[in-house]
Design a protein around this motif. Structure first.
Motif, PDB file in Angstrom:
ATOM      1  N   ALA A  42       0.719  -1.172  -0.020  1.00 56.31           N
ATOM      2  CA  ALA A  42       0.124  -0.068  -0.204  1.00 56.31           C
ATOM      3  C   ALA A  42       0.831   1.314   0.033  1.00 56.31           C
ATOM      4  CB  ALA A  42      -0.925  -0.059   1.218  1.00 56.31           C
ATOM      5  N   LEU A  43       2.106   1.217   0.693  1.00 51.64           N
ATOM      6  CA  LEU A  43       3.041   2.367   0.871  1.00 51.64           C
ATOM      7  C   LEU A  43       3.907   2.579  -0.482  1.00 51.64           C
ATOM      8  CD1 LEU A  43       3.943   2.198   4.465  1.00 51.64           C
ATOM      9  CD2 LEU A  43       2.461   3.683   3.562  1.00 51.64           C
ATOM     10  N   GLY A  44       3.820   1.465  -1.444  1.00 52.39           N
ATOM     11  CA  GLY A  44       4.458   1.143  -2.757  1.00 52.39           C
ATOM     12  C   GLY A  44       6.129   1.028  -2.487  1.00 52.39           C
ATOM     13  N   ARG A  45       6.475   0.395  -1.207  1.00 48.10           N
ATOM     14  CA  ARG A  45       7.696   0.034  -1.036  1.00 48.10           C
ATOM     15  C   ARG A  45       7.983  -1.238  -1.769  1.00 48.10           C
ATOM     16  NH1 ARG A  45      10.198   3.848   0.888  1.00 48.10           N
ATOM     17  NH2 ARG A  45      11.826   2.683   1.828  1.00 48.10           N
ATOM     18  N   ILE A  46       9.281  -1.398  -2.280  1.00 49.12           N
ATOM     19  CA  ILE A  46       9.696  -2.486  -3.077  1.00 49.12           C
ATOM     20  C   ILE A  46      10.444  -3.353  -2.033  1.00 49.12           C
ATOM     21  CG2 ILE A  46      10.009  -0.826  -5.068  1.00 49.12           C
ATOM     22  CD1 ILE A  46      13.073  -0.920  -4.483  1.00 49.12           C
ATOM     23  N   HIS A  47      10.427  -3.461  -0.845  1.00 47.47           N
ATOM     24  CA  HIS A  47      11.150  -4.572  -0.291  1.00 47.47           C
ATOM     25  C   HIS A  47      10.112  -5.250   0.503  1.00 47.47           C
ATOM     26  CE1 HIS A  47      10.704  -1.436   2.824  1.00 47.47           C
ATOM     27  NE2 HIS A  47      10.595  -2.378   3.808  1.00 47.47           N
ATOM     28  N   GLY A  48      10.524  -6.420   0.939  1.00 47.91           N
ATOM     29  CA  GLY A  48       9.283  -7.125   1.669  1.00 47.91           C
ATOM     30  C   GLY A  48      10.016  -7.432   3.201  1.00 47.91           C
ATOM     31  N   GLN A  49       9.286  -7.853   3.943  1.00 43.39           N
ATOM     32  CA  GLN A  49       9.543  -8.150   5.465  1.00 43.39           C
ATOM     33  C   GLN A  49      10.763  -8.708   5.780  1.00 43.39           C
ATOM     34  OE1 GLN A  49       8.083 -11.174   8.729  1.00 43.39           O
ATOM     35  NE2 GLN A  49       6.681  -9.823   8.561  1.00 43.39           N
ATOM     36  N   GLN A  50      11.062  -9.632   5.088  1.00 43.01           N
ATOM     37  CA  GLN A  50      12.481 -10.602   5.374  1.00 43.01           C
ATOM     38  C   GLN A  50      13.555  -9.646   5.117  1.00 43.01           C
ATOM     39  OE1 GLN A  50      12.283 -13.156   7.097  1.00 43.01           O
ATOM     40  NE2 GLN A  50      14.507 -12.867   7.554  1.00 43.01           N
ATOM     41  N   GLU A  51      13.471  -8.884   3.863  1.00 47.40           N
ATOM     42  CA  GLU A  51      14.853  -8.209   3.502  1.00 47.40           C
ATOM     43  C   GLU A  51      14.944  -6.879   4.759  1.00 47.40           C
ATOM     44  OE1 GLU A  51      14.729  -7.293  -1.168  1.00 47.40           O
ATOM     45  OE2 GLU A  51      12.804  -7.130  -0.353  1.00 47.40           O
ATOM     46  N   ALA A  52      13.915  -6.405   5.125  1.00 43.51           N
ATOM     47  CA  ALA A  52      13.991  -5.288   6.294  1.00 43.51           C
ATOM     48  C   ALA A  52      14.606  -6.073   7.352  1.00 43.51           C
ATOM     49  CB  ALA A  52      12.600  -4.938   6.692  1.00 43.51           C
ATOM     50  N   VAL A  53      14.332  -7.143   7.816  1.00 40.66           N
ATOM     51  CA  VAL A  53      14.834  -7.985   8.911  1.00 40.66           C
ATOM     52  C   VAL A  53      16.231  -8.257   8.953  1.00 40.66           C
ATOM     53  CG1 VAL A  53      14.782  -9.961  10.237  1.00 40.66           C
ATOM     54  CG2 VAL A  53      12.669  -9.001   9.740  1.00 40.66           C
ATOM     55  N   ASN A  54      16.706  -8.903   7.379  1.00 41.42           N
ATOM     56  CA  ASN A  54      17.847  -9.121   7.021  1.00 41.42           C
ATOM     57  C   ASN A  54      18.853  -7.690   7.227  1.00 41.42           C
ATOM     58  OD1 ASN A  54      17.236 -11.599   6.823  1.00 41.42           O
ATOM     59  ND2 ASN A  54      17.177 -11.545   4.648  1.00 41.42           N
ATOM     60  N   ALA A  55      18.406  -6.704   6.750  1.00 46.02           N
ATOM     61  CA  ALA A  55      19.054  -5.346   6.557  1.00 46.02           C
ATOM     62  C   ALA A  55      19.514  -4.978   8.227  1.00 46.02           C
ATOM     63  CB  ALA A  55      18.321  -4.178   6.088  1.00 46.02           C
ATOM     64  N   ALA A  56      18.501  -4.830   9.195  1.00 45.11           N
ATOM     65  CA  ALA A  56      18.905  -4.804  10.357  1.00 45.11           C
ATOM     66  C   ALA A  56      19.881  -5.586  11.102  1.00 45.11           C
ATOM     67  CB  ALA A  56      17.548  -4.687  11.433  1.00 45.11           C
ATOM     68  N   LYS A  57      19.636  -6.919  10.704  1.00 47.92           N
ATOM     69  CA  LYS A  57      20.724  -7.786  11.301  1.00 47.92           C
ATOM     70  C   LYS A  57      22.064  -7.687  10.760  1.00 47.92           C
ATOM     71  CE  LYS A  57      17.294 -11.581  12.345  1.00 47.92           C
ATOM     72  NZ  LYS A  57      16.798 -12.932  12.073  1.00 47.92           N
TER      73      LYS A  57
END
Length: 391
Positions: free
Chosen positions: A141-156
């Motif tokens: 809905a926000l037009g973001r091009i990443h998924g949940q797991q990518e966000a988690v992986n980036a933080a880790k």
């Protein structure tokens, strides 16, 4: 109006390109079409900075650079080697403070794991990751091009490579978002244990897709409940709210943003960037740069057009509003001496609006400080409006 002692000096660098424009975004960003002219753009940024240094005679009284923030757009679309060349070029023009903070915004959907470490090698010591949500439906809905797991992986990954600090950007009050969904997003962010969390409510801005086609957002009661419960969860997890939407572990506040809120000075280079400079003779100048990448690069290519788009003096009557609009975003008490030092004005010029703010319960006062109250935070716009000079 008295002379001004120069406050800390920061630098904002704007990278205008992104993969696609998000429907809520009103920043000066442009969807990438073809290859980014990154070498040419970095050359232009350094020429822009050199022009500012010469124009405002900054080299005659060298000021150490306090912080750098590379924003956008999506700066992580630029190759690490070009980011490194940019930072080396900046340091050759303006000396760095020994513990300079260098932040770069990154989208977890546009960078590979190896690039985090490469940016760090080139001098970036703080990364701000644009997560916004961990729920797939909300990301779409926000037009973001990443998924949940990518966000988690980036933080880790940010933890793994030992960055000095990193920030997660997270929004609440999203289209059709329930309280439980908003708080689940926040719980996931807290679980990832970032040093800094920017947790802010979605607002619908003009000139965005959401403005022309407004989504259904949570009502005010739900928004308040989300904030109250979320604030408590952040506090329980060891985060300290130091700014309206800024939470950090102790010692990890964003130094660059703090300089904004303290009415410090900053140069702005790149498309549509803003700057503010104070001078010993009492002047305060604000600048904006050419907004569109084509126009900005044309200034570099032919040097006929200027990078500078506008330059305005901040008049004495406008300084109280500009100062407090920034300073009262911070939770910490505001020293009265700082108002005098940063604006060049006497305390007597704000005596009436300060008294009104106290009477209305927006502020409390001691002999040396003002402190914004909970009511002042809730009615922030009403508070700062008291300092607008009437015609």
């Amino acid at each position: 109006m008295t002379s001004l002692s120069p406050p800390p000096l920061s630098l904002y660098v704007h990278i205008p390109w992104c993969v696609q424009k998000c429907p809520y975004c009103d920043f000066n960003s442009h969807a990438q079409k073809g290859e980014i002219p990154e070498t040419q753009y970095i050359d232009a940024l350094l020429e822009d900075l050199k022009t500012d240094i010469e124009k405002y005679q900054l080299i005659q009284a060298p000021r150490l650079l306090h912080s750098i923030f590379i924003g956008g757009g999506t700066p992580s679309l630029i190759s690490p080697s070009e980011i490194g060349r940019l930072l080396q070029g900046i340091e050759a023009l303006l000396p760095f403070e020994g513990n300079i903070e260098i932040t770069m915004e990154a989208n977890p959907g546009t960078i590979e794991a190896e690039r985090f470490a490469q940016f760090q090698t080139q001098g970036v010591n703080r990364i701000s990751i644009g997560v916004q949500s961990f729920e797939e439906e909300k990301l779409q809905a926000l037009g973001r091009i990443h998924g949940q797991q990518e966000a988690v992986n980036a933080a880790k990954l940010a933890h793994k490579i030992g960055l000095n600090s990193f920030n997660l950007d997270l929004m609440h009050g999203l289209p059709n978002q329930t309280q439980s969904q908003a708080l689940a997003d926040l719980d996931k962010a807290i679980e990832l244990n970032p040093y800094h969390l920017s947790w802010y409510q979605l607002t619908i801005e003009p000139n965005t897709l959401f403005y022309s086609k407004p989504p259904i957002l949570p009502d005010d009661d739900d928004l308040w409940d989300i904030f109250e419960q979320g604030h408590q969860r952040l506090t329980d997890a060891g985060y300290v709210q130091y700014e309206i939407s800024g939470y950090s572990k102790p010692g990890y506040q964003c130094r660059h943003n703090l300089n904004y809120w303290h009415f410090g000075d900053y140069l702005g280079i790149g498309c549509g960037s803003h700057g503010k400079l104070s001078f010993a003779d009492g002047r305060i100048v604000r600048t904006t740069k050419v907004k569109h990448p084509r126009g900005y690069l044309a200034a570099y290519q032919n040097l006929v057009k200027s990078y500078l788009d506008t330059e305005t003096l901040v008049e004495a009557e406008d300084r109280p509003f500009e100062y407090f609009m920034n300073r009262f975003r911070l939770i910490e008490p505001c020293p009265k001496t700082e108002f005098v030092e940063r604006t060049g004005l006497a305390l007597s010029v704000i005596e009436t609006p300060i008294q009104t703010a106290i009477e209305q319960g927006y502020l409390t006062e001691t002999a040396s400080h003002w402190h914004i109250t909970q009511k002042g935070k809730l009615f922030f716009n009403d508070l700062v409006a008291l300092f607008v000079e009437e015609e």
